[in-house]
Enzyme design. Structure first.
Site, PDB file in Angstrom:
ATOM      1  N   LEU A 128     -15.709 -11.070   2.653  1.00 39.28           N
ATOM      2  CA  LEU A 128     -14.484 -11.423   3.384  1.00 39.28           C
ATOM      3  C   LEU A 128     -13.677 -10.141   3.600  1.00 39.28           C
ATOM      4  O   LEU A 128     -13.370  -9.423   2.641  1.00 39.28           O
ATOM      5  CB  LEU A 128     -13.653 -12.432   2.586  1.00 39.28           C
ATOM      6  CG  LEU A 128     -12.357 -12.848   3.265  1.00 39.28           C
ATOM      7  CD1 LEU A 128     -12.611 -13.964   4.265  1.00 39.28           C
ATOM      8  CD2 LEU A 128     -11.322 -13.331   2.262  1.00 39.28           C
ATOM      9  N   GLY A 174      -7.819  -7.856   8.215  1.00 40.69           N
ATOM     10  CA  GLY A 174      -7.348  -6.862   9.206  1.00 40.69           C
ATOM     11  C   GLY A 174      -8.449  -6.319  10.100  1.00 40.69           C
ATOM     12  O   GLY A 174      -8.578  -5.102  10.266  1.00 40.69           O
ATOM     13  N   CYS A 175      -9.233  -7.235  10.721  1.00 41.85           N
ATOM     14  CA  CYS A 175     -10.399  -6.790  11.508  1.00 41.85           C
ATOM     15  C   CYS A 175     -10.140  -6.708  13.005  1.00 41.85           C
ATOM     16  O   CYS A 175     -11.078  -6.587  13.785  1.00 41.85           O
ATOM     17  CB  CYS A 175     -11.586  -7.713  11.246  1.00 41.85           C
ATOM     18  SG  CYS A 175     -12.128  -7.696   9.531  1.00 41.85           S
ATOM     19  N   SER A 176      -8.875  -6.761  13.437  1.00 33.54           N
ATOM     20  CA  SER A 176      -8.618  -6.707  14.882  1.00 33.54           C
ATOM     21  C   SER A 176      -8.784  -5.296  15.435  1.00 33.54           C
ATOM     22  O   SER A 176      -8.979  -5.118  16.636  1.00 33.54           O
ATOM     23  CB  SER A 176      -7.203  -7.215  15.191  1.00 33.54           C
ATOM     24  OG  SER A 176      -6.240  -6.324  14.670  1.00 33.54           O
ATOM     25  N   GLY A 206      -9.474  -0.711  14.248  1.00 30.43           N
ATOM     26  CA  GLY A 206      -9.640   0.361  13.269  1.00 30.43           C
ATOM     27  C   GLY A 206     -10.720   0.164  12.235  1.00 30.43           C
ATOM     28  O   GLY A 206     -11.852  -0.249  12.536  1.00 30.43           O
ATOM     29  N   GLY A 251     -11.036  -1.969   9.700  1.00 32.76           N
ATOM     30  CA  GLY A 251     -11.485  -3.352   9.469  1.00 32.76           C
ATOM     31  C   GLY A 251     -12.533  -3.771  10.483  1.00 32.76           C
ATOM     32  O   GLY A 251     -13.556  -4.365  10.135  1.00 32.76           O
ATOM     33  N   SER A 299      -5.928   4.782  -0.018  1.00 31.55           N
ATOM     34  CA  SER A 299      -5.645   5.978   0.792  1.00 31.55           C
ATOM     35  C   SER A 299      -5.554   7.168  -0.160  1.00 31.55           C
ATOM     36  O   SER A 299      -5.348   6.988  -1.366  1.00 31.55           O
ATOM     37  CB  SER A 299      -4.285   5.789   1.480  1.00 31.55           C
ATOM     38  OG  SER A 299      -3.797   6.997   2.001  1.00 31.55           O
ATOM     39  N   TYR A 301       5.321   4.176   2.284  1.00 24.52           N
ATOM     40  CA  TYR A 301       3.876   3.902   2.458  1.00 24.52           C
ATOM     41  C   TYR A 301       3.119   4.360   1.208  1.00 24.52           C
ATOM     42  O   TYR A 301       2.294   3.620   0.664  1.00 24.52           O
ATOM     43  CB  TYR A 301       3.357   4.626   3.703  1.00 24.52           C
ATOM     44  CG  TYR A 301       1.861   4.476   3.895  1.00 24.52           C
ATOM     45  CD1 TYR A 301       1.322   3.252   4.301  1.00 24.52           C
ATOM     46  CD2 TYR A 301       0.979   5.537   3.659  1.00 24.52           C
ATOM     47  CE1 TYR A 301      -0.047   3.103   4.477  1.00 24.52           C
ATOM     48  CE2 TYR A 301      -0.387   5.395   3.836  1.00 24.52           C
ATOM     49  CZ  TYR A 301      -0.896   4.175   4.244  1.00 24.52           C
ATOM     50  OH  TYR A 301      -2.260   4.025   4.406  1.00 24.52           O
ATOM     51  N   LYS A 311       0.837   2.205  -1.649  1.00 24.76           N
ATOM     52  CA  LYS A 311      -0.555   2.495  -2.027  1.00 24.76           C
ATOM     53  C   LYS A 311      -0.646   2.854  -3.523  1.00 24.76           C
ATOM     54  O   LYS A 311      -1.634   2.533  -4.177  1.00 24.76           O
ATOM     55  CB  LYS A 311      -1.127   3.613  -1.144  1.00 24.76           C
ATOM     56  CG  LYS A 311      -1.299   3.222   0.323  1.00 24.76           C
ATOM     57  CD  LYS A 311      -2.372   2.142   0.514  1.00 24.76           C
ATOM     58  CE  LYS A 311      -2.596   1.799   1.984  1.00 24.76           C
ATOM     59  NZ  LYS A 311      -3.621   0.782   2.207  1.00 24.76           N
TER      60      LYS A 311
HETATM   61  N1  LIG Z   1      -5.626   5.393   9.687  1.00 30.10           N
HETATM   62  C1  LIG Z   1      -5.434   6.135   8.614  1.00 30.10           C
HETATM   63  O1  LIG Z   1      -5.155   7.327   8.698  1.00 30.10           O
HETATM   64  C2  LIG Z   1      -5.620   5.536   7.252  1.00 30.10           C
HETATM   65  C3  LIG Z   1      -5.572   4.175   7.021  1.00 30.10           C
HETATM   66  N2  LIG Z   1      -5.710   3.700   5.733  1.00 30.10           N
HETATM   67  C4  LIG Z   1      -5.637   2.257   5.473  1.00 30.10           C
HETATM   68  O2  LIG Z   1      -6.676   1.604   6.165  1.00 30.10           O
HETATM   69  C5  LIG Z   1      -6.315   0.250   6.405  1.00 30.10           C
HETATM   70  C6  LIG Z   1      -6.623  -0.093   7.849  1.00 30.10           C
HETATM   71  O3  LIG Z   1      -5.833   0.704   8.695  1.00 30.10           O
HETATM   72  P1  LIG Z   1      -6.356   1.267  10.107  1.00 30.10           P
HETATM   73  O4  LIG Z   1      -7.618   0.629  10.475  1.00 30.10           O
HETATM   74  O5  LIG Z   1      -6.265   2.733  10.088  1.00 30.10           O
HETATM   75  O6  LIG Z   1      -5.152   0.763  11.039  1.00 30.10           O
HETATM   76  P2  LIG Z   1      -5.073  -0.317  12.220  1.00 30.10           P
HETATM   77  O7  LIG Z   1      -3.642  -0.357  12.592  1.00 30.10           O
HETATM   78  O8  LIG Z   1      -6.074  -0.013  13.278  1.00 30.10           O
HETATM   79  O9  LIG Z   1      -5.489  -1.687  11.507  1.00 30.10           O
HETATM   80  C7  LIG Z   1      -4.672  -2.367  10.634  1.00 30.10           C
HETATM   81  C8  LIG Z   1      -5.148  -3.794  10.577  1.00 30.10           C
HETATM   82  O10 LIG Z   1      -4.347  -4.514   9.626  1.00 30.10           O
HETATM   83  C9  LIG Z   1      -3.909  -5.693  10.264  1.00 30.10           C
HETATM   84  N3  LIG Z   1      -2.723  -6.289   9.667  1.00 30.10           N
HETATM   85  C10 LIG Z   1      -1.463  -5.803   9.559  1.00 30.10           C
HETATM   86  N4  LIG Z   1      -0.663  -6.695   8.969  1.00 30.10           N
HETATM   87  C11 LIG Z   1      -1.432  -7.786   8.691  1.00 30.10           C
HETATM   88  C12 LIG Z   1      -1.202  -9.047   8.076  1.00 30.10           C
HETATM   89  N5  LIG Z   1       0.024  -9.402   7.653  1.00 30.10           N
HETATM   90  N6  LIG Z   1      -2.237  -9.891   7.922  1.00 30.10           N
HETATM   91  C13 LIG Z   1      -3.474  -9.573   8.362  1.00 30.10           C
HETATM   92  N7  LIG Z   1      -3.753  -8.410   8.975  1.00 30.10           N
HETATM   93  C14 LIG Z   1      -2.749  -7.536   9.129  1.00 30.10           C
HETATM   94  C15 LIG Z   1      -3.693  -5.314  11.723  1.00 30.10           C
HETATM   95  O11 LIG Z   1      -3.595  -6.483  12.505  1.00 30.10           O
HETATM   96  P3  LIG Z   1      -2.725  -6.549  13.874  1.00 30.10           P
HETATM   97  O12 LIG Z   1      -3.616  -6.002  14.947  1.00 30.10           O
HETATM   98  O13 LIG Z   1      -2.449  -8.000  14.049  1.00 30.10           O
HETATM   99  O14 LIG Z   1      -1.502  -5.725  13.649  1.00 30.10           O
HETATM  100  C16 LIG Z   1      -4.984  -4.525  11.924  1.00 30.10           C
HETATM  101  O15 LIG Z   1      -6.068  -5.381  12.109  1.00 30.10           O
HETATM  102  C17 LIG Z   1      -4.845   0.126   6.013  1.00 30.10           C
HETATM  103  O16 LIG Z   1      -4.744  -0.466   4.735  1.00 30.10           O
HETATM  104  C18 LIG Z   1      -4.372   1.575   5.942  1.00 30.10           C
HETATM  105  O17 LIG Z   1      -3.302   1.732   5.039  1.00 30.10           O
HETATM  106  C19 LIG Z   1      -5.949   4.524   4.682  1.00 30.10           C
HETATM  107  C20 LIG Z   1      -6.029   5.863   4.865  1.00 30.10           C
HETATM  108  C21 LIG Z   1      -5.839   6.484   6.148  1.00 30.10           C
HETATM  109  C1  LIG Z   2      -1.878  17.655   4.687  1.00 30.44           C
HETATM  110  C2  LIG Z   2      -0.476  18.116   4.924  1.00 30.44           C
HETATM  111  C3  LIG Z   2       0.414  17.424   5.704  1.00 30.44           C
HETATM  112  C4  LIG Z   2       0.166  16.109   6.315  1.00 30.44           C
HETATM  113  C5  LIG Z   2      -0.716  15.207   5.953  1.00 30.44           C
HETATM  114  C6  LIG Z   2      -0.906  13.923   6.583  1.00 30.44           C
HETATM  115  C7  LIG Z   2      -0.169  13.609   7.831  1.00 30.44           C
HETATM  116  C8  LIG Z   2      -1.742  13.045   6.019  1.00 30.44           C
HETATM  117  C9  LIG Z   2      -1.941  11.714   6.463  1.00 30.44           C
HETATM  118  C10 LIG Z   2      -2.664  10.843   5.727  1.00 30.44           C
HETATM  119  C11 LIG Z   2      -2.764   9.455   6.055  1.00 30.44           C
HETATM  120  C12 LIG Z   2      -2.293   8.945   7.361  1.00 30.44           C
HETATM  121  C13 LIG Z   2      -3.225   8.568   5.158  1.00 30.44           C
HETATM  122  C14 LIG Z   2      -3.215   7.159   5.338  1.00 30.44           C
HETATM  123  O1  LIG Z   2      -3.301   6.384   4.427  1.00 30.44           O
HETATM  124  C15 LIG Z   2       1.789  17.968   5.954  1.00 30.44           C
HETATM  125  C16 LIG Z   2       2.818  17.192   5.204  1.00 30.44           C
HETATM  126  C17 LIG Z   2       2.120  17.954   7.443  1.00 30.44           C
HETATM  127  C18 LIG Z   2       1.898  19.439   5.565  1.00 30.44           C
HETATM  128  C19 LIG Z   2       1.277  19.760   4.278  1.00 30.44           C
HETATM  129  C20 LIG Z   2      -0.169  19.417   4.294  1.00 30.44           C
END
Ligand SMILES: NC(=O)C1=CN([C@@H]2O[C@H](COP(=O)(O)OP(=O)(O)OC[C@H]3O[C@@H](n4cnc5c(N)ncnc54)[C@H](OP(=O)(O)O)[C@@H]3O)[C@@H](O)[C@H]2O)C=CC1
Ligand SMILES: CC1=C(/C=C/C(C)=C/C=C/C(C)=C/C=O)C(C)(C)CCC1
Length: 317
Positions: free
Chosen positions: A7, A10-12, A14, A16, A141, A154, A158
């Site tokens: 299961l 959040g599969c719409s 990215g 998921g 993350s 955020y 996490k």
């Molecule tokens: N992108 C990144 O840089 C990183 C992302 N992550 C984590 O990865 C996960 C997925 O994110 P990512 O694919 O990047 O982002 P997306 O925005 O592409 O996907 C997020 C998903 O979560 C869904 N969602 C949000 N709120 C709810 C809810 N209440 N119930 C069910 N679904 C929900 C969204 O649905 P809807 O379309 O309806 O909004 C969407 O399907 C997250 O937990 C994020 O924190 C971790 C590290 C880095």
């Molecule tokens: C590395 C780095 C930076 C930004 C990092 C970012 C933007 C990371 C994003 C991570 C995400 C989106 C994780 C999701 O869960 C700064 C602060 C610009 C400067 C210092 C070094």
């Protein structure tokens, strides 16, 4: 065939979406995937990506992680309510100075990223314990172990997820259950676009000049560059996660992005916790030219390796 039931939330879009498609297309057909999303009108992209696996190894269901009734209805609709592998992926980001964010906005982030997981486990964990079988996989993350400038809430959400899972892990072990935290760095998905667009719209009038300037001219200015340089694809994260769910003894933590590990290693290298904070400070305020030059260098290396990969592929076709 004894397929495992997966299961995913959040599969719409990215990660998921990529995860659901990848696991449903498992070469040995080991999994039956229930790909869930809160809004079924957004199912088009997944339907397209799933291709022939739709209706065979993949089914799409409604589930909102902020709504207990919708979680219960979804789990009740599964054969014997069985979930062998839960992939908690649904999540959202939030960036900016806290002076410019409302408590309600912050609560929505905690409600989705942290309480979403808690709600799911309250529904699924008792059955997993009874069966003494199950794997809980959480898309955390790098910010689950290390805070980053202007990601205060955020990162807190996490960290909450990681503390919760680390506490639960010992109990889980007693019931033969596994927990794995997947820790991606930046991933190029809708998340990146949404967070950046919202960031640009932030009303900075409540922040002092130094903070507002730091957010606009340092954080937002570097944001796109960081994603372009260090960003992974959702498919890459899905590949890592697929590997984790097929392992006999899956690890508790798994980072997916080797380009990002130099940053997270700083956390483990200094028990006082000063090293990552000092280093981030210096990267941003003192050695920004070196930092940008390094990013450009990595970008060039990645571009060259992608180009030679394309050339190799063209030659072999
Ligand atoms: N992108 C990144 O840089 C990183 C992302 N992550 C984590 O990865 C996960 C997925 O994110 P990512 O694919 O990047 O982002 P997306 O925005 O592409 O996907 C997020 C998903 O979560 C869904 N969602 C949000 N709120 C709810 C809810 N209440 N119930 C069910 N679904 C929900 C969204 O649905 P809807 O379309 O309806 O909004 C969407 O399907 C997250 O937990 C994020 O924190 C971790 C590290 C880095
Ligand atoms: C590395 C780095 C930076 C930004 C990092 C970012 C933007 C990371 C994003 C991570 C995400 C989106 C994780 C999701 O869960 C700064 C602060 C610009 C400067 C210092 C070094």
């Amino acid at each position: 065939m004894n397929q495992k039931v997966v299961l995913i939330t959040g599969c719409s879009s990215g990660i998921g979406l990529a995860l659901a498609a990848r696991i449903a297309k498992d070469e040995k057909k080991r999994f039956m995937v229930y790909a869930t999303m809160r809004n079924l009108s957004k199912a088009g992209a997944l339907i397209e990506e799933a291709g022939r696996s739709l209706g065979r190894t993949l089914e799409i269901k409604q589930l909102d992680v902020c709504d207990e009734d919708s979680i219960k209805a979804c789990v009740d609709s599964l054969p014997e309510r069985r979930v062998d592998i839960l992939i908690n992926n649904a999540g959202m980001g939030l960036i900016g100075p806290i002076e410019c964010q409302s408590i309600d906005e912050m609560k929505t982030v905690m409600d989705t990223n942290f309480f979403g997981l808690v709600r799911l486990l309250k529904e699924i964990l008792p059955d997993m314990k009874r069966r003494k079988k199950g794997h809980i996989v959480v898309i955390s993350s790098v910010m689950g172990i290390q805070g980053i400038l202007f990601n205060d809430v955020y990162a807190a959400s996490k960290f909450a997820v990681e503390g919760f899972c680390e506490s639960l892990a010992v109990q889980a072990m007693r019931f033969n259950l596994n927990i794995s935290l997947i820790e991606p760095g930046p991933v190029i998905t809708e998340f990146e676009r949404k967070v950046y667009d919202e960031g640009l719209k932030t009303d900075l009038s409540k922040a002092d000049k130094v903070t507002a300037d730091m957010f606009s001219n340092i954080y937002l200015k570097n944001y796109k560059q960081i994603f372009e340089t260090l960003g992974q694809t959702a498919e890459d994260v899905a590949e890592h996660t697929h590997k984790i769910i097929t392992m006999e003894n899956p690890p508790f933590r798994h980072q997916t992005n080797t380009l990002y590990t130099p940053m997270t290693t700083l956390k483990y290298a200094d028990p006082n916790g000063d090293l990552p904070i000092d280093t981030f400070y210096k990267m941003v305020f003192e050695h920004d030219k070196v930092f940008n030059a390094s990013l450009n260098f990595i970008k060039l290396l990645r571009w060259r390796s992608r180009k030679s990969f394309t050339l190799e592929k063209d030659k072999s076709n």
